[in-house]
Design a protein around this motif. Structure first.
Motif, mmCIF file in Angstrom:
data_model
loop_
_atom_site.group_PDB
_atom_site.id
_atom_site.type_symbol
_atom_site.label_atom_id
_atom_site.label_comp_id
_atom_site.label_asym_id
_atom_site.label_seq_id
_atom_site.Cartn_x
_atom_site.Cartn_y
_atom_site.Cartn_z
ATOM 1 N N GLY A 185 0.818 -1.209 0.000
ATOM 2 C CA GLY A 185 0.000 0.000 0.000
ATOM 3 C C GLY A 185 0.850 1.256 0.000
ATOM 4 O O GLY A 185 0.487 2.265 -0.628
ATOM 5 N N ILE A 186 1.986 1.210 0.679
ATOM 6 C CA ILE A 186 2.919 2.350 0.653
ATOM 7 C C ILE A 186 3.453 2.547 -0.759
ATOM 8 O O ILE A 186 3.499 3.673 -1.273
ATOM 9 C CB ILE A 186 4.075 2.110 1.651
ATOM 10 C CG1 ILE A 186 3.556 2.182 3.091
ATOM 11 C CG2 ILE A 186 5.190 3.133 1.441
ATOM 12 C CD1 ILE A 186 4.569 1.728 4.139
ATOM 13 N N ARG A 187 3.839 1.429 -1.393
ATOM 14 C CA ARG A 187 4.355 1.537 -2.767
ATOM 15 C C ARG A 187 3.301 2.083 -3.726
ATOM 16 O O ARG A 187 3.615 2.808 -4.671
ATOM 17 C CB ARG A 187 4.856 0.165 -3.248
ATOM 18 C CG ARG A 187 6.183 -0.265 -2.632
ATOM 19 C CD ARG A 187 6.715 -1.523 -3.276
ATOM 20 N NE ARG A 187 6.007 -2.705 -2.837
ATOM 21 C CZ ARG A 187 6.340 -3.441 -1.780
ATOM 22 N NH1 ARG A 187 7.380 -3.095 -1.029
ATOM 23 N NH2 ARG A 187 5.652 -4.513 -1.449
ATOM 24 N N GLN A 188 2.042 1.720 -3.495
ATOM 25 C CA GLN A 188 0.959 2.153 -4.388
ATOM 26 C C GLN A 188 0.417 3.528 -4.027
ATOM 27 O O GLN A 188 -0.417 4.062 -4.750
ATOM 28 C CB GLN A 188 -0.183 1.133 -4.333
ATOM 29 C CG GLN A 188 0.169 -0.250 -4.858
ATOM 30 C CD GLN A 188 -0.974 -1.234 -4.670
ATOM 31 O OE1 GLN A 188 -2.071 -0.876 -4.230
ATOM 32 N NE2 GLN A 188 -0.729 -2.498 -5.011
ATOM 33 N N GLY A 189 0.839 4.089 -2.904
ATOM 34 C CA GLY A 189 0.328 5.375 -2.468
ATOM 35 C C GLY A 189 -0.972 5.301 -1.709
ATOM 36 O O GLY A 189 -1.598 6.328 -1.424
ATOM 37 N N ARG A 190 -1.416 4.095 -1.346
ATOM 38 C CA ARG A 190 -2.651 3.962 -0.563
ATOM 39 C C ARG A 190 -2.388 4.280 0.912
ATOM 40 O O ARG A 190 -3.324 4.583 1.650
ATOM 41 C CB ARG A 190 -3.204 2.545 -0.689
ATOM 42 C CG ARG A 190 -3.556 2.134 -2.113
ATOM 43 C CD ARG A 190 -4.390 0.867 -2.106
ATOM 44 N NE ARG A 190 -4.530 0.288 -3.435
ATOM 45 C CZ ARG A 190 -5.431 -0.621 -3.761
ATOM 46 N NH1 ARG A 190 -6.274 -1.049 -2.844
ATOM 47 N NH2 ARG A 190 -5.496 -1.115 -4.979
ATOM 48 N N PHE A 191 -1.142 4.110 1.345
ATOM 49 C CA PHE A 191 -0.733 4.506 2.691
ATOM 50 C C PHE A 191 0.282 5.632 2.572
ATOM 51 O O PHE A 191 1.029 5.714 1.580
ATOM 52 C CB PHE A 191 -0.059 3.331 3.426
ATOM 53 C CG PHE A 191 -1.007 2.297 3.970
ATOM 54 C CD1 PHE A 191 -1.511 2.409 5.254
ATOM 55 C CD2 PHE A 191 -1.380 1.202 3.199
ATOM 56 C CE1 PHE A 191 -2.377 1.441 5.766
ATOM 57 C CE2 PHE A 191 -2.232 0.238 3.695
ATOM 58 C CZ PHE A 191 -2.740 0.356 4.986
ATOM 59 N N ASP A 192 0.327 6.462 3.592
ATOM 60 C CA ASP A 192 1.439 7.407 3.682
ATOM 61 C C ASP A 192 2.729 6.605 3.842
ATOM 62 O O ASP A 192 2.711 5.474 4.343
ATOM 63 C CB ASP A 192 1.249 8.337 4.888
ATOM 64 C CG ASP A 192 0.063 9.271 4.703
ATOM 65 O OD1 ASP A 192 -0.076 9.818 3.598
ATOM 66 O OD2 ASP A 192 -0.712 9.440 5.672
ATOM 67 N N PRO A 193 3.863 7.174 3.456
ATOM 68 C CA PRO A 193 5.113 6.419 3.556
ATOM 69 C C PRO A 193 5.577 6.225 4.999
ATOM 70 O O PRO A 193 5.448 7.131 5.829
ATOM 71 C CB PRO A 193 6.116 7.271 2.760
ATOM 72 C CG PRO A 193 5.518 8.633 2.729
ATOM 73 C CD PRO A 193 4.047 8.458 2.767
ATOM 74 N N TYR A 194 6.111 5.045 5.272
ATOM 75 C CA TYR A 194 6.727 4.720 6.557
ATOM 76 C C TYR A 194 8.047 4.010 6.268
ATOM 77 O O TYR A 194 8.103 3.120 5.415
ATOM 78 C CB TYR A 194 5.816 3.822 7.403
ATOM 79 C CG TYR A 194 4.515 4.502 7.769
ATOM 80 C CD1 TYR A 194 4.429 5.304 8.907
ATOM 81 C CD2 TYR A 194 3.385 4.381 6.957
ATOM 82 C CE1 TYR A 194 3.238 5.955 9.227
ATOM 83 C CE2 TYR A 194 2.201 5.020 7.268
ATOM 84 C CZ TYR A 194 2.138 5.814 8.404
ATOM 85 O OH TYR A 194 0.964 6.470 8.706
#
Length: 463
Positions: free
Chosen positions: A356-365
């Motif tokens: 999800g981070i890679r896809q932009g669905r989550f903010d980056p962590y």
């Protein structure tokens, strides 16, 4: 076995083969992860000699190697008495034609002659270097490959042009093989893990229960004794290591708990644990917020889902399985399986967070992992130090929809996570097998994200 995925590994090999000059590639990883299939796929449309070593006397190994080299060049087998001469002969042939040379299960050769890495070094330095050929050494004994080929004291140290550590598939990768719908796909992955051979043994037109009974609980099945074969690949006396793996699989995760369950004192236990970590059979976890690798709040976990399943359900019940496997499945495995799968589900959800981070669905962590302190635990915590942002997430593999109680519990535990400034940006997520109670989403603000199994499947579907 059908070839799946491994596009990145194939790309590395292909790039090396198509670049000018010679290459010396090291490929290693546990048994059954698909190393041989990867190399066969790579070699299929290239001139190559593929030699699979076996556990035989040295002279027979050498004779078979020479047979394959001579056969490729349509020559009579030369009379050669040592590996140094065998590699000299191969080097002479490579002056005529550039080839891919694969020596699979190289550790079997080293077992019979520990000077072999020195002979390979001479071949790499003197003969291979003058060609556009490629030498690939492959092995399933991780310890031998890391010490005798990649290690600082190996004659071959520093000579490789690339190395491939072939690991089991993630759930996202395994999803290409597992054709069950998402719920049973996660349950099935909790049994097979990501080892390609285990994945492809299962018949996904049959129920998971039928697959477990026929491929794991049958004494004649490949997987019934597989962990023992795996450990004997690496260890001469695996008994104590097996007792440690069983203890960890049964939930004894701290060094003190493992020592108590196995009767192994803390001093020797530390060495056994270190060996199992080096062999990628167990992993050491510390809370994601812990500073440094020396945290005293460490826990251990079996690093492979199938091994965790086997040491939890098969090894402790061998006698009963021999007599009545159906009774063991119905009375022991089936009632407890949701508890086993719940741990796998946490890993699947963590995969979903990274994807999800890679896809932009989550903010980056920048860091994502488990967190615990005292009696409090949070399944997934993500840290974004540059933005003072923290993600706090729970993963619930339950038969009931998630409601307000879990929301309140997660908010309360968030206060115990000592990280970042007092005004940090807190985000929350809940992953649920059985969905959520009606109206829960409307009660939560935009800091919260709720994910069903369908949402997880959507995030992890390979495109």
């Amino acid at each position: 076995m059908t070839f799946y995925d491994r596009e990145e590994e194939l790309g590395t090999l292909t790039t090396a083969a198509e670049s000018p000059g010679s290459d010396f590639i090291v490929v290693y990883g546990r048994r059954r992860v698909g190393k041989t299939e990867l190399l066969k796929k790579f070699c299929a449309d290239r001139p190559h000699i593929y030699f699979l070593a076996s556990q035989e006397a040295e002279h027979r190994q050498r004779e078979k190697f020479l047979d394959q080299v001579a056969d490729y060049f349509d020559e009579r087998v030369p009379r050669i008495d040592g590996w140094d001469e065998a590699f000299e002969y191969l080097g002479e042939k490579l002056q005529r034609e550039d080839l891919v040379i694969v020596i699979d299960e190289f550790p079997y050769l080293v077992e019979e002659n520990d000077s072999l890495p020195s002979y390979v070094q001479g071949f790499v330095d003197q003969a291979l270097d003058e060609t556009d050929s490629m030498l690939v050494l492959c092995g399933s004994s991780v310890s031998t490959m890391e010490s005798e080929v990649l290690g600082h004291e190996s004659p071959l140290y520093g000579r490789r042009t690339a190395q491939l550590d072939v690991t089991p598939f993630s759930f996202q990768q395994a999803r290409e093989v597992i054709s069950y719908e998402i719920t049973d796909a996660i349950r099935s992955y909790a049994v097979t893990g990501g080892t390609p051979m285990y994945l492809t043994l299962f018949d996904y037109d049959q129920s998971l229960a039928a697959n477990i009974r026929s491929h794991v609980l049958s004494p004649s099945a490949v997987l019934y004794n597989e962990p023992e074969f795996l450990l004997r690949t690496e260890l001469r006396n695996p008994a104590r290591y097996m007792s440690i793996l069983e203890a960890v699989a049964m939930g004894h995760t701290t060094p003190n708990e493992i020592s108590g369950a196995t009767g192994i004192d803390s001093g020797p236990l530390s060495k056994y644990l270190q060996t199992l970590r080096r062999l990628r059979l167990i992993e050491r976890d510390v809370p994601v917020t812990a500073s440094g690798k020396k945290s005293k709040r460490s826990r251990y976990r079996v690093a492979d889902e199938f091994l965790r399943f086997w040491f939890r359900y098969v090894e402790p019940h061998r006698s009963s399985i021999e007599e009545a496997p159906a009774v063991v499945y119905n009375g022991t495995i089936e009632p407890d399986l949701p508890m086993h799968v719940a741990t796998t589900f946490e890993d699947v959800c963590q995969e979903a967070v990274w994807e999800g981070i890679r896809q932009g669905r989550f903010d980056p962590y920048s860091e994502v992992g488990r967190w615990w302190y005292g009696e409090d635990e949070i399944d997934i915590v993500g840290l974004a130090p540059n933005d003072d942002r923290v993600l706090l997430a729970e993963c619930k593999w339950t038969t009931e929809p998630v409601g307000e109680d879990l929301v309140e519990s997660l908010q309360a535990k968030a206060e115990s996570v000592r990280w970042g400034p007092a005004d940090r940006d807190e985000r929350f997520a809940v992953f649920s097998k059985s969905g959520f109670v009606d109206g829960l989403d409307t009660q939560l603000d935009d800091r919260w994200s709720l994910f069903t199994l369908a949402d997880i499947d959507d995030i992890l579907t390979l495109t």
